[in-house]
Scaffold this motif. Structure first.
Motif, mmCIF file in Angstrom:
data_model
loop_
_atom_site.group_PDB
_atom_site.id
_atom_site.type_symbol
_atom_site.label_atom_id
_atom_site.label_comp_id
_atom_site.label_asym_id
_atom_site.label_seq_id
_atom_site.Cartn_x
_atom_site.Cartn_y
_atom_site.Cartn_z
ATOM 1 N N SER A 41 0.871 -1.174 0.000
ATOM 2 C CA SER A 41 0.000 0.000 0.000
ATOM 3 C C SER A 41 0.910 1.227 0.000
ATOM 4 O O SER A 41 2.115 1.109 0.210
ATOM 5 C CB SER A 41 -0.922 -0.016 1.212
ATOM 6 O OG SER A 41 -0.161 -0.179 2.381
ATOM 7 N N TRP A 42 0.335 2.420 -0.292
ATOM 8 C CA TRP A 42 1.150 3.635 -0.450
ATOM 9 C C TRP A 42 0.608 4.781 0.399
ATOM 10 O O TRP A 42 -0.596 4.897 0.615
ATOM 11 C CB TRP A 42 1.139 4.068 -1.923
ATOM 12 C CG TRP A 42 2.059 3.217 -2.780
ATOM 13 C CD1 TRP A 42 1.769 2.021 -3.336
ATOM 14 C CD2 TRP A 42 3.399 3.537 -3.161
ATOM 15 N NE1 TRP A 42 2.846 1.550 -4.024
ATOM 16 C CE2 TRP A 42 3.876 2.470 -3.943
ATOM 17 C CE3 TRP A 42 4.254 4.619 -2.902
ATOM 18 C CZ2 TRP A 42 5.151 2.443 -4.475
ATOM 19 C CZ3 TRP A 42 5.527 4.611 -3.446
ATOM 20 C CH2 TRP A 42 5.973 3.521 -4.223
ATOM 21 N N PHE A 43 1.540 5.636 0.863
ATOM 22 C CA PHE A 43 1.201 6.887 1.551
ATOM 23 C C PHE A 43 1.658 8.047 0.680
ATOM 24 O O PHE A 43 2.751 8.003 0.115
ATOM 25 C CB PHE A 43 1.925 6.973 2.904
ATOM 26 C CG PHE A 43 1.464 5.961 3.917
ATOM 27 C CD1 PHE A 43 0.512 6.284 4.869
ATOM 28 C CD2 PHE A 43 1.985 4.666 3.925
ATOM 29 C CE1 PHE A 43 0.090 5.351 5.812
ATOM 30 C CE2 PHE A 43 1.578 3.735 4.850
ATOM 31 C CZ PHE A 43 0.615 4.080 5.808
ATOM 32 N N ILE A 44 0.780 9.091 0.563
ATOM 33 C CA ILE A 44 1.200 10.313 -0.118
ATOM 34 C C ILE A 44 1.093 11.432 0.911
ATOM 35 O O ILE A 44 0.029 11.645 1.507
ATOM 36 C CB ILE A 44 0.317 10.617 -1.345
ATOM 37 C CG1 ILE A 44 0.350 9.430 -2.325
ATOM 38 C CG2 ILE A 44 0.785 11.899 -2.029
ATOM 39 C CD1 ILE A 44 -0.502 9.622 -3.569
ATOM 40 N N ASN A 45 2.242 12.094 1.136
ATOM 41 C CA ASN A 45 2.329 13.170 2.142
ATOM 42 C C ASN A 45 1.771 12.701 3.487
ATOM 43 O O ASN A 45 1.052 13.419 4.175
ATOM 44 C CB ASN A 45 1.604 14.429 1.663
ATOM 45 C CG ASN A 45 2.273 14.986 0.402
ATOM 46 O OD1 ASN A 45 3.498 14.902 0.261
ATOM 47 N ND2 ASN A 45 1.483 15.514 -0.513
ATOM 48 N N GLY A 46 2.112 11.420 3.845
ATOM 49 C CA GLY A 46 1.757 10.877 5.161
ATOM 50 C C GLY A 46 0.370 10.285 5.254
ATOM 51 O O GLY A 46 0.008 9.734 6.297
ATOM 52 N N GLN A 79 5.509 7.131 -0.009
ATOM 53 C CA GLN A 79 6.133 6.102 0.832
ATOM 54 C C GLN A 79 5.373 4.794 0.608
ATOM 55 O O GLN A 79 4.138 4.785 0.549
ATOM 56 C CB GLN A 79 6.076 6.524 2.304
ATOM 57 C CG GLN A 79 6.972 5.701 3.206
ATOM 58 C CD GLN A 79 7.058 6.306 4.611
ATOM 59 O OE1 GLN A 79 6.170 7.048 5.016
ATOM 60 N NE2 GLN A 79 8.112 6.004 5.337
ATOM 61 N N CYS A 80 6.142 3.691 0.489
ATOM 62 C CA CYS A 80 5.540 2.383 0.199
ATOM 63 C C CYS A 80 5.532 1.561 1.488
ATOM 64 O O CYS A 80 6.477 1.625 2.281
ATOM 65 C CB CYS A 80 6.386 1.706 -0.881
ATOM 66 S SG CYS A 80 5.994 -0.025 -1.156
ATOM 67 N N LYS A 81 4.435 0.777 1.688
ATOM 68 C CA LYS A 81 4.330 -0.108 2.856
ATOM 69 C C LYS A 81 4.201 -1.535 2.330
ATOM 70 O O LYS A 81 3.407 -1.794 1.413
ATOM 71 C CB LYS A 81 3.103 0.274 3.697
ATOM 72 C CG LYS A 81 2.882 -0.627 4.910
ATOM 73 C CD LYS A 81 1.899 0.019 5.896
ATOM 74 C CE LYS A 81 0.518 -0.600 5.707
ATOM 75 N NZ LYS A 81 -0.442 -0.098 6.716
ATOM 76 N N LEU A 90 8.085 0.031 6.303
ATOM 77 C CA LEU A 90 7.863 1.244 5.510
ATOM 78 C C LEU A 90 9.137 1.554 4.730
ATOM 79 O O LEU A 90 10.241 1.449 5.268
ATOM 80 C CB LEU A 90 7.550 2.436 6.419
ATOM 81 C CG LEU A 90 6.213 2.410 7.165
ATOM 82 C CD1 LEU A 90 6.098 3.638 8.053
ATOM 83 C CD2 LEU A 90 5.044 2.358 6.189
ATOM 84 N N SER A 91 8.975 1.976 3.461
ATOM 85 C CA SER A 91 10.141 2.376 2.661
ATOM 86 C C SER A 91 10.563 3.781 3.057
ATOM 87 O O SER A 91 9.830 4.482 3.763
ATOM 88 C CB SER A 91 9.775 2.359 1.180
ATOM 89 O OG SER A 91 8.961 3.486 0.891
ATOM 90 N N ARG A 92 11.720 4.211 2.536
ATOM 91 C CA ARG A 92 12.081 5.639 2.645
ATOM 92 C C ARG A 92 11.063 6.417 1.820
ATOM 93 O O ARG A 92 10.376 5.829 0.967
ATOM 94 C CB ARG A 92 13.495 5.865 2.100
ATOM 95 C CG ARG A 92 13.631 5.527 0.634
ATOM 96 C CD ARG A 92 14.938 6.048 0.018
ATOM 97 N NE ARG A 92 15.020 5.592 -1.366
ATOM 98 C CZ ARG A 92 15.920 4.745 -1.826
ATOM 99 N NH1 ARG A 92 16.833 4.241 -1.028
ATOM 100 N NH2 ARG A 92 15.926 4.391 -3.095
ATOM 101 N N ASP A 93 10.958 7.749 2.050
ATOM 102 C CA ASP A 93 10.008 8.475 1.205
ATOM 103 C C ASP A 93 10.742 9.120 0.034
ATOM 104 O O ASP A 93 11.934 9.400 0.089
ATOM 105 C CB ASP A 93 9.147 9.473 1.995
ATOM 106 C CG ASP A 93 9.952 10.526 2.704
ATOM 107 O OD1 ASP A 93 11.147 10.640 2.399
ATOM 108 O OD2 ASP A 93 9.380 11.230 3.554
#
Length: 891
Positions: A41-46, A79-81, A90-93
């Motif tokens: 899954s992905w995070f954009i700006n947290g 950021q990728c989870k 969690l990946s680096r952003d």
């Protein structure tokens, strides 16, 4: 493969996406390995993105695809989870930016009018753009570009064109051209006209800095820093730079007529305050600004996967460098860890007391400063398994009277409780039976009564298991090696015998060792032979023993109960080893004092030493005479005598003992004996021959070996028989073999006493013995007499003469010279007799011609005087007669 939590193989990278590209798709990469395969899954700006809900987003494996990407909707940090049943990471952003370049406003730009000599700034006012752009200016029409020099400058910060002092050639139209550094797209501004005012020129004025670098410059370590500084002024100002409290870095470069200071690969030592100064004859002004360096966090140490029993303590530490100094946070399965009763978080340290099954999962340490964050991850597994024994039952054989260890090593987590029993009775520790910390049972001084089955029981909250150790006690083994010490001479043979007494129910295996290394029977060139005489006795035969076979021999006997060694020492006597370094302590003209250190005697005392030398004149190494003679084995110095002066020698020493002569030492350094007066006179002195009035002396030269010094030569001494005083002559060449002495008063074949001596710079050496040498006989002295010449035919004349009187200068033959009377003397011909004949027929002459003829004697020294000239006329040719008197021919 084993089960495990996710580990990143590829993490998202910063990306710049061109907005005007045909392909409107952006891909952010992410891939992790793990078993089971991770979900992404992905995070954009947290904020976590609901990929299903947004039609523009899709996932291919872990990669996020964005279609119809736009800056307003999609700019930001991604950021990728990755997660599976074992944990989450969690990946680096990564920063997603968009590259674009707008167009300039189409409004017409107002003209700029200035006086000649005045300074001017032409504004670029660039359109919206991302990321940086490069500025250039066009003069009048493309592609005529404005050239930068000390008077004109284009700032890559503001984009403006600065002219410090306008001149008439600057009048025209100016267009700002900007270029996107990623896509290379270009756009042009509307033109700005520049005209000159007509109300006079501008006078001189002091510099004014119009563009400069910021007061505080922040730069990442390793990048190139460019500092700009440009001033208007009349005359055109000069720009200079300095670093306050230090020197400008050597790697720095000045560009654009010193208006730009460029520092490549900037480092911490380049921080500080930099000043640019603008000066002209009217005055000067300066600007100061500070460079500060920052660095991204970088790992020094990271964390590793850990497997712990429940109840153990976990202690992880991670460390990173960076400016500013990084702070740390810890994540478990992607969630921030906060300190609790069992959990301590101190900077880069994580401590969890008494871990439980619930603590297992993926952990991450994050080190960050305001310029970036880095992640490292590790998996914590909490082990939970009932006891299991890999070997069961275990058979053990102990030796009577020795200690025995019964091990109990089950695999279990957490660690099990262990008890021992024999039969159905639990074993309690006593003086003879001990339970060690690692659950091993130790029986001291075992006896037959200890034989039997021992059971180890292991138990934890997940289950229990038992293991049986079956113990048998056997008679102790004894090993005997004979002889235990033996001395042999090189070349002899020896047998070592190894005998074992042991429990008959056990098999025994043997091994031979030399100096604790197993013997390789194949490699030793047939010197060693293994002989099995009975099941309990083996021999080692060593044939034609060498020095290197000396040492400690071991016989190793092994049964399933025991291993024993027996040792024997073999000494090998042989010729001595080479003596140590030979030092030349003192050197004279004929002696050398040598010292050396003794080599090994190889178990037979050294009886004597031999001194040897070689020189350029010797055939190899020669044994020397010594003082004292002989040199006994207890000496370590002696004098070599009877050397030749002024010769280069190398020395070596050889030792001997009762067994033989050893190898020689290494040669000494080369040394030269001192100079001395020569001592060898020339050999085979003789002489004779030569020209009249000469005394010729010859000899064999003295070899360089016996010249004894520099400046070597010969002295030739002679006197007429019966006279007293010697006449001496020096011959300075050492290679000379003859000397000729001339004196007009010497009669031929006068006997002389002659001797030849030698000398060099040190003085005169001996003379040879005296020999008699005769002065030269000389060439013939008299001319032949009674010379007659008569014609034989038209081609031949016969010449006769009387022999010269015998005596010194005897001729070896005669030479007849002849020429036609009409010819010059130079064109005459010569003919020699073979021996001492007194007549000769001249042939091949011309008919009816007068010839002039002389005769002289000759020998090996030269020719004598010629006789008086004679003439003779050849007869007429027959063709002449037949032509003029045909009736009468032939007669």
């Amino acid at each position: 493969s084993t089960c495990c939590g996710p580990v990143f193989v590829q993490e998202p990278d910063d990306a710049i996406f061109p907005l005007h590209s045909e392909e409107k798709k952006v891909m952010m990469s992410c891939e992790a390995r793990g078993n089971p395969a991770p979900a992404y899954s992905w995070f954009i700006n947290g904020t976590e993105v609901d990929i299903e809900a947004v039609y523009r987003y899709s996932l291919i494996d872990g990669n996020l695809i964005i279609t119809n990407a736009s800056e307003t909707a999609d700019y930001g940090r991604y950021q990728c989870k990755a997660e599976n049943s074992y944990g989450t990471v969690l990946s680096r952003d990564a920063l997603l930016q968009f590259t674009y370049l707008g167009s300039f406003s189409g409004r017409t730009r107002g003209g700029v009018s200035v006086r000649e000599g005045q300074g001017v700034v032409l504004m670029c006012t660039p359109p919206p753009h991302s990321p940086e752009i490069i500025y250039t200016w066009v003069f009048n029409e493309f592609p005529s570009f404005v050239a930068e020099d000390s008077r004109r400058f284009i700032s890559q910060v503001t984009g403006n064109l600065y002219v410090s002092k306008v001149q008439p050639s600057d009048v025209g139209s100016y267009i700002c051209l900007v270029k996107n550094t990623v896509t290379n797209a270009r756009v042009l501004s509307p033109p700005t006209p520049l005209t000159l005012r007509t109300d006079g020129t501008m006078g001189e004025y002091e510099p004014k800095i119009e563009v400069h670098f910021p007061q505080s410059v922040l730069a990442a370590r390793g990048v190139t820093v460019s500092l700009e500084c440009f001033a208007l002024g009349n005359p055109v100002p000069t720009i200079t730079w300095r670093k306050m409290n230090g020197n400008i870095p050597k790697k720095a470069r000045l560009r654009k007529s010193q208006a730009v200071l460029e520092i490549p690969n900037v480092q911490l030592e380049d921080t500080g305050t930099y000043e640019c100064k603008a000066e002209n004859p009217r005055g000067g002004t300066a600007f100061k600004g500070h460079i500060q360096i920052y660095t991204f966090p970088q790992w020094i140490s990271t964390i590793n996967d850990s497997q712990l029993d429940s109840g153990d303590q976990l202690h992880w530490e991670c460390k990173a460098t960076g400016i500013p100094r990084p702070t740390y946070r810890w994540l478990r399965n992607g969630e921030l860890i906060t300190p609790q009763s069992r959990v301590e978080v101190v900077n880069g340290e994580l401590i969890i007391q008494k871990v439980q099954q619930a603590d297992s999962g993926m952990y991450q340490c994050v080190a960050e400063n305001k310029y970036g964050a880095i992640y490292c991850s590790a998996e914590l597994k909490i082990l939970a398994s009932p006891p299991v024994f890999s070997l069961n039952p275990v058979r053990l054989i102990a030796t009577l009277g020795k200690d025995v260890l019964l091990e109990c090593k089950p695999r279990a987590s957490p660690k099990p409780r262990v008890t021992w029993r024999r039969g159905d009775r639990r074993i309690h520790p006593s003086r003879r039976i001990m339970l060690l910390r690692n659950n091993t049972l130790r029986i001291i001084n075992s006896s037959r009564s200890d034989e039997g089955d021992y059971v180890c029981r292991a138990e934890n909250q997940f289950g229990s298991a038992e293991m049986t150790a079956m113990l048998r006690v056997k008679e102790a083994m004894r090993v005997e090696l004979s002889p235990c010490k033996v001395e042999v001479t090189v070349g002899e043979s020896v047998v070592l015998s190894c005998k074992v007494s042991h429990d008959p129910s056990l098999e025994v295996a043997f091994q031979w060792l030399l100096n604790q290394q197993p013997l390789n029977f194949q490699q030793e060139g047939g010197h060693f032979e293994y002989i099995q005489r009975q099941s309990s006795t083996v021999d080692l035969m060593i044939r034609s023993i060498l020095l290197q076979h000396a040492g400690k021999y071991s016989c190793r006997a092994q049964t399933s109960a025991d291993t024993l060694f027996a040792e024997a020492e073999v000494l090998v006597r042989g010729p001595p080893g080479p003596p140590g370094v030979v030092i030349v302590e003192e050197i004279t003209d004929t002696t050398a004092t040598l010292s050396w250190s003794g080599g090994v005697d190889n178990h037979s005392p050294i009886s004597s030493y031999n001194l040897q030398a070689r020189s350029p004149f010797s055939l190899g190494w020669q044994t020397l005479r010594t003082d004292p003679e002989p040199v006994t084995g207890d000496m370590e110095s002696a004098m070599a005598v009877d050397l030749n002066p002024w010769v280069d020698y190398e020395f070596r020493v050889v030792a001997s003992n009762a067994i033989g002569t050893g190898d020689p030492s290494a040669p000494s350094r080369r040394v030269r004996t001192k100079e001395a007066v020569p001592s060898v006179a020339p050999a085979n002195v003789s002489g004779g021959n030569g020209r009249r009035h000469e005394l010729v002396t010859s000899w064999e030269p003295v070899s360089e070996e016996f010249q004894n010094g520099k400046g070597f030569g010969y002295i030739v001494a002679f006197r007429a028989n019966g006279t007293r005083g010697w006449k001496e002559k020096m011959v300075t060449s050492a290679d000379s073999t003859t000397y000729k002495y001339r004196d007009e008063t010497f009669p031929p074949l006068t006997p002389f006493e002659v001797k030849v001596g030698v000398y060099n710079n040190k003085g005169d050496g001996p003379f040879s013995g005296v020999v008699t040498v005769y002065s030269a006989e000389g060439e013939p002295r008299d001319a032949p007499s009674e010379v007659k010449a008569s014609s034989i035919s038209s081609k031949e004349i016969k010449v006769t003469w009387r022999q010269i009187n015998p005596g010194p200068g005897r001729p070896r033959g005669y030479e007849v010279s002849y020429r036609k009377d009409s010819e010059q003397e130079e064109s005459g011909k010569k003919k020699k007799t073979a021996g001492n004949e007194t007549s000769m027929v001249l042939t091949g002459l011309e008919g009816n011609s007068v010839y002039v003829i002389t005769v002289r004697g000759f020998n090996s020294i030269g020719q004598g005087p010629a006789s008086t000239a004679n003439t003779a006329k050849t007869k007429k040719d027959p063709w002449f007669l037949s032509r003029f008197f045909p009736k009468f021919w032939p007669f």
